[in-house]
Design a protein around this motif. Structure first.
Motif, PDB file in Angstrom:
ATOM      1  N   THR A 190      17.199 -44.802  58.759  1.00 49.71           N
ATOM      2  CA  THR A 190      16.702 -44.897  57.510  1.00 49.71           C
ATOM      3  C   THR A 190      17.703 -45.565  56.329  1.00 49.71           C
ATOM      4  OG1 THR A 190      17.904 -42.492  57.076  1.00 49.71           O
ATOM      5  CG2 THR A 190      15.318 -42.728  57.459  1.00 49.71           C
ATOM      6  N   LYS A 191      18.940 -45.327  56.944  1.00 45.19           N
ATOM      7  CA  LYS A 191      20.104 -46.078  56.067  1.00 45.19           C
ATOM      8  C   LYS A 191      19.928 -47.734  55.988  1.00 45.19           C
ATOM      9  CE  LYS A 191      23.531 -42.484  56.906  1.00 45.19           C
ATOM     10  NZ  LYS A 191      24.821 -41.979  57.063  1.00 45.19           N
ATOM     11  N   LYS A 192      19.260 -48.292  57.094  1.00 50.05           N
ATOM     12  CA  LYS A 192      19.138 -49.719  57.281  1.00 50.05           C
ATOM     13  C   LYS A 192      17.536 -50.231  57.016  1.00 50.05           C
ATOM     14  CE  LYS A 192      22.841 -49.641  61.076  1.00 50.05           C
ATOM     15  NZ  LYS A 192      23.025 -49.944  62.472  1.00 50.05           N
ATOM     16  N   THR A 193      16.820 -49.212  56.538  1.00 48.96           N
ATOM     17  CA  THR A 193      15.371 -49.483  56.453  1.00 48.96           C
ATOM     18  C   THR A 193      15.393 -50.855  55.664  1.00 48.96           C
ATOM     19  OG1 THR A 193      14.685 -47.466  57.039  1.00 48.96           O
ATOM     20  CG2 THR A 193      13.260 -48.883  55.803  1.00 48.96           C
ATOM     21  N   GLN A 194      15.642 -50.710  54.354  1.00 48.55           N
ATOM     22  CA  GLN A 194      15.455 -51.817  53.416  1.00 48.55           C
ATOM     23  C   GLN A 194      16.092 -53.134  53.769  1.00 48.55           C
ATOM     24  OE1 GLN A 194      13.585 -51.222  50.629  1.00 48.55           O
ATOM     25  NE2 GLN A 194      13.579 -53.606  50.360  1.00 48.55           N
ATOM     26  N   GLN A 195      17.302 -53.245  54.378  1.00 45.66           N
ATOM     27  CA  GLN A 195      17.851 -54.320  54.827  1.00 45.66           C
ATOM     28  C   GLN A 195      17.023 -55.102  55.961  1.00 45.66           C
ATOM     29  OE1 GLN A 195      21.803 -52.611  55.700  1.00 45.66           O
ATOM     30  NE2 GLN A 195      21.616 -53.276  57.820  1.00 45.66           N
ATOM     31  N   ILE A 196      16.450 -54.046  56.872  1.00 44.17           N
ATOM     32  CA  ILE A 196      15.702 -54.711  57.898  1.00 44.17           C
ATOM     33  C   ILE A 196      14.397 -55.177  57.416  1.00 44.17           C
ATOM     34  CG2 ILE A 196      14.584 -53.853  60.269  1.00 44.17           C
ATOM     35  CD1 ILE A 196      16.913 -51.990  60.524  1.00 44.17           C
ATOM     36  N   LEU A 197      13.761 -54.436  56.474  1.00 39.58           N
ATOM     37  CA  LEU A 197      12.510 -54.905  55.904  1.00 39.58           C
ATOM     38  C   LEU A 197      12.708 -56.147  55.264  1.00 39.58           C
ATOM     39  CD1 LEU A 197      10.771 -51.952  54.161  1.00 39.58           C
ATOM     40  CD2 LEU A 197       9.921 -53.775  55.823  1.00 39.58           C
ATOM     41  N   GLU A 198      13.705 -56.445  54.420  1.00 42.64           N
ATOM     42  CA  GLU A 198      14.072 -57.782  53.797  1.00 42.64           C
ATOM     43  C   GLU A 198      14.372 -59.093  54.769  1.00 42.64           C
ATOM     44  OE1 GLU A 198      17.311 -56.895  51.403  1.00 42.64           O
ATOM     45  OE2 GLU A 198      16.338 -55.854  49.789  1.00 42.64           O
ATOM     46  N   ALA A 199      14.803 -58.451  55.902  1.00 41.77           N
ATOM     47  CA  ALA A 199      15.294 -59.531  56.888  1.00 41.77           C
ATOM     48  C   ALA A 199      13.768 -59.987  57.663  1.00 41.77           C
ATOM     49  CB  ALA A 199      16.125 -59.091  58.037  1.00 41.77           C
ATOM     50  N   ILE A 200      13.152 -59.040  57.659  1.00 40.33           N
ATOM     51  CA  ILE A 200      11.860 -59.453  58.446  1.00 40.33           C
ATOM     52  C   ILE A 200      10.782 -60.216  57.473  1.00 40.33           C
ATOM     53  CG2 ILE A 200       9.523 -58.274  58.996  1.00 40.33           C
ATOM     54  CD1 ILE A 200      10.966 -56.052  60.162  1.00 40.33           C
ATOM     55  N   ASN A 201      11.079 -59.990  56.265  1.00 39.91           N
ATOM     56  CA  ASN A 201      10.081 -60.805  55.217  1.00 39.91           C
ATOM     57  C   ASN A 201      10.629 -62.020  55.044  1.00 39.91           C
ATOM     58  OD1 ASN A 201       8.317 -61.186  53.138  1.00 39.91           O
ATOM     59  ND2 ASN A 201      10.072 -61.051  51.625  1.00 39.91           N
ATOM     60  N   GLU A 202      12.006 -62.186  55.177  1.00 44.17           N
ATOM     61  CA  GLU A 202      12.395 -63.689  55.136  1.00 44.17           C
ATOM     62  C   GLU A 202      12.232 -64.398  56.406  1.00 44.17           C
ATOM     63  OE1 GLU A 202      17.176 -65.584  54.703  1.00 44.17           O
ATOM     64  OE2 GLU A 202      16.726 -63.567  54.213  1.00 44.17           O
ATOM     65  N   ALA A 203      12.307 -63.804  57.548  1.00 44.33           N
ATOM     66  CA  ALA A 203      11.985 -64.423  58.717  1.00 44.33           C
ATOM     67  C   ALA A 203      10.366 -65.333  58.808  1.00 44.33           C
ATOM     68  CB  ALA A 203      12.305 -63.798  59.972  1.00 44.33           C
ATOM     69  N   VAL A 204       9.370 -64.318  58.637  1.00 42.58           N
ATOM     70  CA  VAL A 204       8.015 -64.432  58.497  1.00 42.58           C
ATOM     71  C   VAL A 204       7.235 -64.689  57.415  1.00 42.58           C
ATOM     72  CG1 VAL A 204       7.931 -63.445  60.927  1.00 42.58           C
ATOM     73  CG2 VAL A 204       7.538 -62.015  59.081  1.00 42.58           C
ATOM     74  N   HIS A 205       7.966 -64.443  56.215  1.00 42.35           N
ATOM     75  CA  HIS A 205       7.384 -64.902  54.837  1.00 42.35           C
ATOM     76  C   HIS A 205       6.070 -63.961  54.515  1.00 42.35           C
ATOM     77  CE1 HIS A 205      10.070 -68.014  54.741  1.00 42.35           C
ATOM     78  NE2 HIS A 205       9.590 -68.460  56.218  1.00 42.35           N
ATOM     79  N   LEU A 206       6.272 -62.534  54.812  1.00 41.88           N
ATOM     80  CA  LEU A 206       5.113 -61.634  54.688  1.00 41.88           C
ATOM     81  C   LEU A 206       4.704 -61.729  53.089  1.00 41.88           C
ATOM     82  CD1 LEU A 206       6.300 -58.571  56.546  1.00 41.88           C
ATOM     83  CD2 LEU A 206       4.646 -60.544  57.053  1.00 41.88           C
ATOM     84  N   ASP A 207       5.486 -62.275  52.115  1.00 38.82           N
ATOM     85  CA  ASP A 207       5.101 -62.371  50.948  1.00 38.82           C
ATOM     86  C   ASP A 207       4.247 -63.417  50.676  1.00 38.82           C
ATOM     87  OD1 ASP A 207       7.209 -64.130  51.435  1.00 38.82           O
ATOM     88  OD2 ASP A 207       7.928 -64.144  49.565  1.00 38.82           O
ATOM     89  N   LYS A 208       3.773 -64.213  51.589  1.00 37.86           N
ATOM     90  CA  LYS A 208       2.800 -65.443  51.488  1.00 37.86           C
ATOM     91  C   LYS A 208       1.423 -64.984  52.209  1.00 37.86           C
ATOM     92  CE  LYS A 208       6.212 -69.118  51.557  1.00 37.86           C
ATOM     93  NZ  LYS A 208       6.666 -70.301  52.120  1.00 37.86           N
ATOM     94  N   PRO A 209       0.284 -65.611  51.601  1.00 38.45           N
ATOM     95  CA  PRO A 209      -0.934 -65.056  51.908  1.00 38.45           C
ATOM     96  C   PRO A 209      -1.217 -65.447  53.586  1.00 38.45           C
ATOM     97  CG  PRO A 209      -1.199 -66.460  49.872  1.00 38.45           C
ATOM     98  CD  PRO A 209       0.425 -66.670  50.604  1.00 38.45           C
ATOM     99  N   ASN A 210      -1.835 -64.489  53.905  1.00 39.29           N
ATOM    100  CA  ASN A 210      -2.154 -64.441  55.636  1.00 39.29           C
ATOM    101  C   ASN A 210      -1.301 -64.708  56.407  1.00 39.29           C
ATOM    102  OD1 ASN A 210      -5.052 -64.917  54.609  1.00 39.29           O
ATOM    103  ND2 ASN A 210      -4.627 -66.758  54.098  1.00 39.29           N
TER     104      ASN A 210
END
Length: 230
Positions: A190-210
């Protein structure tokens, strides 16, 4: 239907073991389970160093929905059939269920059967975990895994969207996953959850549509993670 009194047990084992788990829980009148095929992505050196075995990428993932009062009995059966108390046999973790739709008759019939008395000892991992579930387009699961590893995760399990039948789509947490999708399950401190989420988002751009989606589930209990219990 409220689901506060139920738990979802997710068990990840090597190929060929899931059938024994499902049959055993059915015989004990706890319920059966849903099995997905997937592949593991943990570090091979980690497996050799901590588990003393060669890495086997083919995995079976079992989803077992149980009443809370039968949780320990179900975990005892899973432990017995998978030998999770021994290094390298797999992992299991428990997630709280907020709501259930469907399978009501199965759940009601379980209540008539009563609980089970089991005596084996379960040793829960002392480290607190989250489960990051990432659903992405086909071909991007490896990018998710690499990003998660780079941010501190030890690996993950990839499930493909196709179900067991040739014309079936897999379902995960009540959502239909189309065959061109991949699902990545990543168990993280749990201590690493946020940093891992941010890394995933940066890698596959989940903030973009589809592009996909990621969400985090609280893990109540975890078993089989021996190198973190020492």
């Amino acid at each position: 239907m409220p689901g506060d009194d139920h738990r979802l047990i997710i068990t990840i084992v090597k190929k060929g073991v899931a059938g024994k788990v499902v049959n055993a829980t059915k015989e004990a009148k706890i319920g059966g389970g849903t099995v997905f095929l997937g592949r593991g992505t943990a570090n091979k050196k980690l497996y050799r160093q901590f588990f003393g075995i060669d890495y086997e990428p083919e995995k079976e993932i079992i989803f077992t929905l149980v009443e809370q009062e039968k949780l320990n009995a179900a975990l005892e059966i899973i432990l017995r059939e998978t030998k999770l108390d021994q290094p390298g046999k797999g992992i299991a973790f428990v997630i709280r269920v907020r709501e259930i739709i469907g399978q009501i008759s199965m759940l009601n019939s379980q209540k008539k059967d009563g609980g089970l008395a089991m005596n084996a000892s379960l040793k829960d991992c002392p480290v607190k975990f989250d489960l990051i579930v990432t659903i992405v387009n086909d071909g991007f699961a490896e990018d998710v895994i690499e990003a998660a590893k780079g941010a501190g995760a030890e690996g993950g399990t990839i499930i493909h969207g196709r179900g067991s039948g040739i014309h079936e789509n897999a379902k995960l947490f009540g959502m239909t996953i189309q065959p061109e999708k991949e699902i990545v399950l990543t168990l993280v401190d749990t201590k690493k959850t946020q940093q891992i989420l941010e890394a995933i988002n940066e890698a596959v751009h989940l903030d973009k549509p589809n592009t996909g989606i990621a969400f985090v589930l609280d893990v109540e209990k975890a078993y089989g993670i021996h190198h973190l219990t020492k």
